[in-house]
Design a protein around this motif. Sequence first.
Motif, PDB file in Angstrom:
ATOM      1  N   ALA A  95     -40.619  16.491 -21.503  1.00 23.74           N
ATOM      2  CA  ALA A  95     -40.886  16.667 -20.082  1.00 23.74           C
ATOM      3  C   ALA A  95     -40.844  18.147 -19.756  1.00 23.74           C
ATOM      4  CB  ALA A  95     -39.865  15.910 -19.232  1.00 23.74           C
ATOM      5  N   GLY A  96     -41.795  18.619 -18.947  1.00 27.22           N
ATOM      6  CA  GLY A  96     -41.858  20.025 -18.591  1.00 27.22           C
ATOM      7  C   GLY A  96     -41.883  20.215 -17.085  1.00 27.22           C
ATOM      8  N   GLY A 125     -38.039  19.998 -22.287  1.00 28.60           N
ATOM      9  CA  GLY A 125     -37.484  19.584 -23.567  1.00 28.60           C
ATOM     10  C   GLY A 125     -37.567  18.084 -23.736  1.00 28.60           C
ATOM     11  N   GLY A 126     -36.930  17.595 -24.777  1.00 28.07           N
ATOM     12  CA  GLY A 126     -37.022  16.194 -25.128  1.00 28.07           C
ATOM     13  C   GLY A 126     -36.347  15.271 -24.126  1.00 28.07           C
ATOM     14  N   VAL A 127     -36.956  14.107 -23.939  1.00 33.12           N
ATOM     15  CA  VAL A 127     -36.381  13.069 -23.078  1.00 33.12           C
ATOM     16  C   VAL A 127     -35.323  12.332 -23.879  1.00 33.12           C
ATOM     17  CG1 VAL A 127     -36.865  10.985 -21.746  1.00 33.12           C
ATOM     18  CG2 VAL A 127     -38.544  12.851 -21.807  1.00 33.12           C
ATOM     19  N   VAL A 155     -48.707  16.171 -13.046  1.00 31.89           N
ATOM     20  CA  VAL A 155     -50.066  16.710 -13.003  1.00 31.89           C
ATOM     21  C   VAL A 155     -50.747  16.722 -14.366  1.00 31.89           C
ATOM     22  CG1 VAL A 155     -49.618  18.118 -10.970  1.00 31.89           C
ATOM     23  CG2 VAL A 155     -49.249  19.098 -13.240  1.00 31.89           C
ATOM     24  N   ALA A 156     -50.006  16.539 -15.457  1.00 30.72           N
ATOM     25  CA  ALA A 156     -50.642  16.586 -16.768  1.00 30.72           C
ATOM     26  C   ALA A 156     -49.835  15.814 -17.792  1.00 30.72           C
ATOM     27  CB  ALA A 156     -50.823  18.034 -17.234  1.00 30.72           C
ATOM     28  N   ARG A 157     -50.576  15.238 -18.747  1.00 31.78           N
ATOM     29  CA  ARG A 157     -49.991  14.629 -19.929  1.00 31.78           C
ATOM     30  C   ARG A 157     -50.699  15.225 -21.127  1.00 31.78           C
ATOM     31  NH1 ARG A 157     -50.264   8.437 -17.491  1.00 31.78           N
ATOM     32  NH2 ARG A 157     -48.728   8.807 -15.826  1.00 31.78           N
ATOM     33  N   GLY A 162     -47.964  14.465 -32.468  1.00 34.10           N
ATOM     34  CA  GLY A 162     -47.053  13.331 -32.397  1.00 34.10           C
ATOM     35  C   GLY A 162     -46.139  13.329 -31.193  1.00 34.10           C
ATOM     36  N   ARG A 163     -46.284  14.319 -30.307  1.00 35.79           N
ATOM     37  CA  ARG A 163     -45.466  14.378 -29.091  1.00 35.79           C
ATOM     38  C   ARG A 163     -46.274  13.895 -27.895  1.00 35.79           C
ATOM     39  NH1 ARG A 163     -44.361  19.344 -31.551  1.00 35.79           N
ATOM     40  NH2 ARG A 163     -45.781  20.427 -30.145  1.00 35.79           N
ATOM     41  N   HIS A 164     -45.605  13.183 -27.009  1.00 33.06           N
ATOM     42  CA  HIS A 164     -46.168  12.822 -25.712  1.00 33.06           C
ATOM     43  C   HIS A 164     -45.428  13.662 -24.668  1.00 33.06           C
ATOM     44  CE1 HIS A 164     -47.772   8.554 -26.907  1.00 33.06           C
ATOM     45  NE2 HIS A 164     -48.096   9.505 -27.776  1.00 33.06           N
ATOM     46  N   GLU A 165     -46.174  14.468 -23.918  1.00 35.82           N
ATOM     47  CA  GLU A 165     -45.548  15.423 -23.007  1.00 35.82           C
ATOM     48  C   GLU A 165     -46.004  15.160 -21.567  1.00 35.82           C
ATOM     49  OE1 GLU A 165     -46.615  19.199 -24.595  1.00 35.82           O
ATOM     50  OE2 GLU A 165     -45.637  18.834 -26.517  1.00 35.82           O
TER      51      GLU A 165
END
Length: 239
Positions: A95-96, A125-127, A155-157, A162-165
């Motif tokens: 998550a940013g 950073g990581g969830v 607003v964005a993914r 291999g990461r989902h942000e």
Amino acid sequence: MTAEPHLVTPHFDRDRLVLEERHEAGSVRYAFPGTATEARGPLRALTLDEALHARIWPTGTAEAVLRAWAEGGGGPAGAVEVDDPAAVPPVRVRAGALLIQDGHMLLIRFQEPDEDGPYYEIPGGGVEPGETPEEAAVRELREETGLHGSVGREVARVWKGGRHEHYFLMAAEGTLGSAETLDTYGGVPVWLPVADLPATPLWPRRLSWRIEHWHRTGWPAHPAELADSITDLRAACTW
């Protein structure tokens, strides 16, 4: 004997990319003809500028097509592999926090000994287990900057390696913490002009110029969806 990967050949009508238009949850999404299993939608022909700001599925295929189109001027020569990184179970969810004040955006600056200059990351950073991405964005902003944030819209993914942000607009209160109190792995929180982001070595690269564009023209009503295979943060990217 392994099966050949599923390929799709992008179709161009002169200088426009032909896609199937689909409506879901009050938003428009496009698909490459032949890649969707549900009923076909109407065909639409998008200019490069329209396609760059459209939600196109699958995102990995869209990146390959848009990159060839933007850098080469005429789209890819031949078929492109169907690549949907959003469908792959993530190895990490991140998550940013997009925090903008007075025309400046808060970033974390890093300086590696073997690099020519600094590079930047968006606070995040990581969830962690039991957290939502929104909760993780608030926590990470506090840990990396000392600010106490509240989440606005997503607003964005971004799917990368291999990461989902997930990236959220945020508001925040407080003052930046001193370096010894922050958890930034050697990074330093700094404010940079939003206008400079397209030319800033900022990760993720495909998001940097869009933030500047959205800041000027309005934020997307639904999260943009991007694959991001760019590793050279100093390379120009306007697609």
